[in-house]
Scaffold this active site. Structure first.
Site, PDB file in Angstrom:
ATOM      1  N   LEU A  15      -0.498  11.648   9.507  1.00 33.55           N
ATOM      2  CA  LEU A  15      -1.111  10.442  10.045  1.00 33.55           C
ATOM      3  C   LEU A  15      -0.459   9.172   9.532  1.00 33.55           C
ATOM      4  O   LEU A  15      -0.248   9.012   8.336  1.00 33.55           O
ATOM      5  CB  LEU A  15      -2.604  10.437   9.696  1.00 33.55           C
ATOM      6  CG  LEU A  15      -3.439   9.260  10.193  1.00 33.55           C
ATOM      7  CD1 LEU A  15      -4.831   9.730  10.626  1.00 33.55           C
ATOM      8  CD2 LEU A  15      -3.571   8.175   9.132  1.00 33.55           C
ATOM      9  N   LEU A  16      -0.166   8.292  10.456  1.00 33.66           N
ATOM     10  CA  LEU A  16       0.319   6.942  10.122  1.00 33.66           C
ATOM     11  C   LEU A  16      -0.836   5.983  10.349  1.00 33.66           C
ATOM     12  O   LEU A  16      -1.571   6.129  11.321  1.00 33.66           O
ATOM     13  CB  LEU A  16       1.495   6.617  11.045  1.00 33.66           C
ATOM     14  CG  LEU A  16       1.989   5.170  11.225  1.00 33.66           C
ATOM     15  CD1 LEU A  16       3.450   5.183  11.700  1.00 33.66           C
ATOM     16  CD2 LEU A  16       1.145   4.362  12.197  1.00 33.66           C
ATOM     17  N   ASN A  17      -1.020   5.003   9.425  1.00 29.88           N
ATOM     18  CA  ASN A  17      -1.892   3.880   9.792  1.00 29.88           C
ATOM     19  C   ASN A  17      -1.219   2.549   9.486  1.00 29.88           C
ATOM     20  O   ASN A  17      -0.092   2.369   9.983  1.00 29.88           O
ATOM     21  CB  ASN A  17      -3.333   4.041   9.311  1.00 29.88           C
ATOM     22  CG  ASN A  17      -3.562   4.252   7.853  1.00 29.88           C
ATOM     23  OD1 ASN A  17      -2.999   5.160   7.251  1.00 29.88           O
ATOM     24  ND2 ASN A  17      -4.395   3.448   7.256  1.00 29.88           N
ATOM     25  N   ASP A  18      -1.811   1.651   8.751  1.00 28.26           N
ATOM     26  CA  ASP A  18      -1.352   0.257   8.693  1.00 28.26           C
ATOM     27  C   ASP A  18       0.130   0.061   8.388  1.00 28.26           C
ATOM     28  O   ASP A  18       0.676   0.718   7.498  1.00 28.26           O
ATOM     29  CB  ASP A  18      -2.086  -0.499   7.576  1.00 28.26           C
ATOM     30  CG  ASP A  18      -3.555  -0.202   7.530  1.00 28.26           C
ATOM     31  OD1 ASP A  18      -4.066   0.464   8.428  1.00 28.26           O
ATOM     32  OD2 ASP A  18      -4.185  -0.642   6.558  1.00 28.26           O
TER      33      ASP A  18
ATOM     34  N   GLN B 287       1.366   3.144   5.974  1.00 23.75           N
ATOM     35  CA  GLN B 287       0.427   4.080   5.366  1.00 23.75           C
ATOM     36  C   GLN B 287       0.663   5.460   5.958  1.00 23.75           C
ATOM     37  O   GLN B 287       0.710   5.633   7.173  1.00 23.75           O
ATOM     38  CB  GLN B 287      -1.007   3.647   5.690  1.00 23.75           C
ATOM     39  CG  GLN B 287      -1.477   2.426   4.939  1.00 23.75           C
ATOM     40  CD  GLN B 287      -1.753   2.751   3.494  1.00 23.75           C
ATOM     41  OE1 GLN B 287      -2.746   3.383   3.166  1.00 23.75           O
ATOM     42  NE2 GLN B 287      -0.868   2.334   2.598  1.00 23.75           N
TER      43      GLN B 287
ATOM     44  N   SER C  53      -2.953  -0.170   1.448  1.00 23.75           N
ATOM     45  CA  SER C  53      -2.134  -1.203   2.107  1.00 23.75           C
ATOM     46  C   SER C  53      -1.799  -2.394   1.232  1.00 23.75           C
ATOM     47  O   SER C  53      -2.508  -2.704   0.273  1.00 23.75           O
ATOM     48  CB  SER C  53      -2.850  -1.688   3.367  1.00 23.75           C
ATOM     49  OG  SER C  53      -2.730  -0.698   4.349  1.00 23.75           O
TER      50      SER C  53
ATOM     51  N   ARG D  10      -9.456  -4.705  -1.135  1.00 21.42           N
ATOM     52  CA  ARG D  10      -8.105  -4.163  -0.979  1.00 21.42           C
ATOM     53  C   ARG D  10      -7.200  -4.979  -0.064  1.00 21.42           C
ATOM     54  O   ARG D  10      -7.616  -5.938   0.546  1.00 21.42           O
ATOM     55  CB  ARG D  10      -8.195  -2.732  -0.441  1.00 21.42           C
ATOM     56  CG  ARG D  10      -9.017  -2.591   0.817  1.00 21.42           C
ATOM     57  CD  ARG D  10      -9.033  -1.129   1.283  1.00 21.42           C
ATOM     58  NE  ARG D  10      -9.933  -0.945   2.392  1.00 21.42           N
ATOM     59  CZ  ARG D  10     -11.170  -0.475   2.300  1.00 21.42           C
ATOM     60  NH1 ARG D  10     -11.663  -0.119   1.129  1.00 21.42           N
ATOM     61  NH2 ARG D  10     -11.929  -0.355   3.373  1.00 21.42           N
ATOM     62  N   ASP D  11      -5.975  -4.491   0.035  1.00 25.17           N
ATOM     63  CA  ASP D  11      -4.945  -4.968   0.960  1.00 25.17           C
ATOM     64  C   ASP D  11      -4.390  -6.350   0.582  1.00 25.17           C
ATOM     65  O   ASP D  11      -4.441  -7.304   1.375  1.00 25.17           O
ATOM     66  CB  ASP D  11      -5.464  -4.990   2.412  1.00 25.17           C
ATOM     67  CG  ASP D  11      -6.157  -3.692   2.806  1.00 25.17           C
ATOM     68  OD1 ASP D  11      -5.817  -2.650   2.212  1.00 25.17           O
ATOM     69  OD2 ASP D  11      -7.037  -3.716   3.692  1.00 25.17           O
TER      70      ASP D  11
ATOM     71  N   GLU E 199     -10.760  -6.215   6.350  1.00 27.72           N
ATOM     72  CA  GLU E 199      -9.580  -5.547   5.819  1.00 27.72           C
ATOM     73  C   GLU E 199      -8.313  -6.305   6.214  1.00 27.72           C
ATOM     74  O   GLU E 199      -8.292  -7.061   7.171  1.00 27.72           O
ATOM     75  CB  GLU E 199      -9.495  -4.111   6.375  1.00 27.72           C
ATOM     76  CG  GLU E 199     -10.701  -3.253   6.003  1.00 27.72           C
ATOM     77  CD  GLU E 199     -10.514  -1.781   6.383  1.00 27.72           C
ATOM     78  OE1 GLU E 199     -10.800  -0.924   5.539  1.00 27.72           O
ATOM     79  OE2 GLU E 199     -10.102  -1.496   7.521  1.00 27.72           O
TER      80      GLU E 199
HETATM   81  C1  FRU Z   1      -7.068  -0.190   7.150  1.00 28.26           C
HETATM   82  C2  FRU Z   1      -7.246   0.487   5.801  1.00 28.26           C
HETATM   83  C3  FRU Z   1      -6.953  -0.476   4.683  1.00 28.26           C
HETATM   84  C4  FRU Z   1      -6.580   0.461   3.564  1.00 28.26           C
HETATM   85  C5  FRU Z   1      -5.816   1.519   4.296  1.00 28.26           C
HETATM   86  C6  FRU Z   1      -5.888   2.891   3.695  1.00 28.26           C
HETATM   87  O1  FRU Z   1      -6.788   0.715   8.159  1.00 28.26           O
HETATM   88  O2  FRU Z   1      -8.564   0.987   5.694  1.00 28.26           O
HETATM   89  O3  FRU Z   1      -8.012  -1.345   4.365  1.00 28.26           O
HETATM   90  O4  FRU Z   1      -5.802  -0.145   2.587  1.00 28.26           O
HETATM   91  O5  FRU Z   1      -6.343   1.549   5.609  1.00 28.26           O
HETATM   92  O6  FRU Z   1      -5.042   3.768   4.365  1.00 28.26           O
END
Ligand code: FRU
Length: 488
Positions: A44-47, A63, A107, A167-168, A223
């Site tokens: 899985l890819l996210n941010d 991510q 992130s 976070r972030d 976020e």
């Molecule tokens: C947003 C988030 C961020 C967090 C990251 C974890 O999609 O929830 O707030 O740092 O994903 O993967």
């Protein structure tokens, strides 16, 4: 398939090489693999994270949970590019291997200072009782691409009045000082952005919240904050969770948008702004990140996905991708998103047609699976216009403009497979203009539509059959049109 906690917190080195190879092969067989978007090789890819320009290349991290299409223990994966079109695989960048990021390298952002790329991120940790303690952490990448984490985190835990949703970090230079924004949730469950200041990137002083007006329906966790100024305006970006749908707005599980106003006063934190606006009108957009490049452009890349929902490709062992890079332009108090000029480098064969469309439907002779398409219309005597994409075998994706109702709409009712039908299959927004320019990018499983030079954008994943590729245009009333189609 349900993933146990144990499975989600397994690291790459914990799995058998052969098993991982099997996962790679399973993903490679997926029919929905993208051809010109950044996607994970497995899992899985996210941010997008750490988006920056360093040593004459764009650097982008994301991510990543490698072992399956779920939110497990996160890594930062690294790619880089000279032209924002071709991306070089730089491999793993940050692994969850320290006491302050043992349960995920979450992130964060990148900042070039003194010819080094500084990376700021949230270290996610859990105690034995599964209590979360967030740390804000730092690492440095040198010109050889070697990344070294700092021994100690920069900020431990969240300040009084905030939950563990803290976070972030987004660090940037502002008037001779460094500012770091952090996304948060107050203990009374309101989304806020807090900020810190530093003179040396190591010692950070807590300054409190950015004082946004207390509007209702603002969500409980904010976020991925970001901030920039352009054309005399301050733009504060973030992705709020917990907003409630209102008419055609906020229809996705979570939102992503911005507040625009007088530049933030980083002495007091005061920010006078207009109302919250969503970045995107489509189905799949979240956690974007911006950077200013060496040409002075403000660029944005987002996650073409959302937390908390499944993805059609889960069964193939991977999920999600990033959006195309876009340039942000603030003009007359409006934020435009335009695909970067470099994307013209993707264009292969080209066809053009023009004419007048009068209460009729026209089918294009030429059609491809993946392409860029641009169509410009004069709206004089037009009542309705629609472009139907990926049509065939009972499937179709319709984008339309109803001139009478002043509405743009993306209709995915028959677009193909979906696993998120609970959130509806149409998205729309108010729009009124005497010209209509539709500029879109179709990849194997995504569609990004830019209206009138990025005044509105619809970003969505679509999962249609390989044979469903017809394109029709259709009008009620008459309109002159110019259409360009490039194979990608
Ligand atoms: C947003 C988030 C961020 C967090 C990251 C974890 O999609 O929830 O707030 O740092 O994903 O993967």
């Amino acid at each position: 398939m349900e993933w146990t906690r144990e499975e989600r917190y397994r690291r790459l080195e914990d799995v058998d090489k052969e098993d991982y190879q099997k996962l790679i092969e399973q993903v490679e067989k997926s029919t929905y693999r993208q051809t010109f978007h950044i996607q994970p090789k497995t899992g899985l890819l996210n941010d997008p994270n750490g988006f920056s320009y360093y040593q004459e290349r764009y650097h982008l991290f994301y991510q990543w949970f490698p072992l399956g299409p779920v939110h497990g223990v996160k890594y930062w994966y690294h790619v880089s590019s000279k032209d924002l079109v071709t991306w070089r695989d730089e491999g793993l960048a940050l692994e969850p291997d320290s006491f302050y990021d043992s349960h995920g390298v979450f992130s964060g952002s990148g900042l070039v200072v003194d010819d080094k790329l500084h990376l700021f991120y949230t270290g996610n940790t859990r105690t034995k009782d599964w209590i979360r303690i967030p740390y804000q952490c730092h690492a440095v990448m040198n010109q050889h691409g070697n990344i070294r984490k700092s021994k100690l985190p920069l900020i431990s835990d969240s300040p009084k009045g905030f939950t563990d949703n803290f976070r972030d970090p987004k660090a940037f230079e502002y008037q001779g000082q460094y500012i770091c924004l952090i996304g948060s949730e107050t203990t009374d469950h309101r989304g806020k952005i807090v900020y810190y200041k530093s003179e040396d990137l190591v010692n950070w002083d807590y300054k409190g919240t950015i004082k946004t007006s207390n509007y209702s329906n603002s969500g409980d966790v904010w976020e991925c904050p970001d901030y920039f100024e352009q054309d005399g305006q301050g733009v504060l970006l973030f992705s709020p969770q917990g907003m409630v749908a209102e008419d055609e707005n906020y229809r996705n599980i979570f939102q992503s948008g911005y507040l625009m106003g007088k530049p933030i006063d980083f002495g007091t934190g005061q920010f006078d702004h207009q109302s919250f606006k969503e970045f995107d009108r489509g189905f799949d957009f979240y956690a974007p990140q911006t950077m200013e490049d060496h040409l002075g452009r403000r660029l944005l890349i987002g996650w073409m996905g959302l937390p908390g929902v499944d993805c059609v490709t889960d069964r193939d062992g991977w999920a999600h991708c990033l959006t195309l890079p876009r340039e942000l332009i603030v003009e007359n108090g409006h934020l435009y998103q335009r695909p970067v000029k470099e994307l013209e480098g993707l264009r292969k064969s080209h066809s053009h047609c023009s004419g007048v469309l009068n209460d009729e439907m026209l089918t294009l002779d030429e059609t491809y699976r993946t392409y860029e398409l641009r169509i410009s219309l004069t709206v004089d005597d037009l009542k309705y216009f629609a472009i139907t994409l990926r049509e065939g075998n009972g499937e179709k994706t319709i984008f339309s403009y109803d001139y009478i109702k002043e509405r743009l709409q993306l209709d995915l009712t028959d677009a193909g497979e979906t696993v998120t039908a609970d959130y509806g299959r149409t998205r729309s927004c108010h729009f009124q203009s005497d010209r209509l320019d539709i500029h879109l990018f179709m990849d194997e499983s995504s569609l990004e539509i830019f209206i009138n030079d990025g005044f509105e954008v619809f970003t969505s994943r679509i999962y249609s059959q390989i044979e469903a590729n017809n394109i029709h245009i259709e009008s009620k009333g008459s309109t002159a049109y110019e259409l360009d189609l490039w194979k990608i």
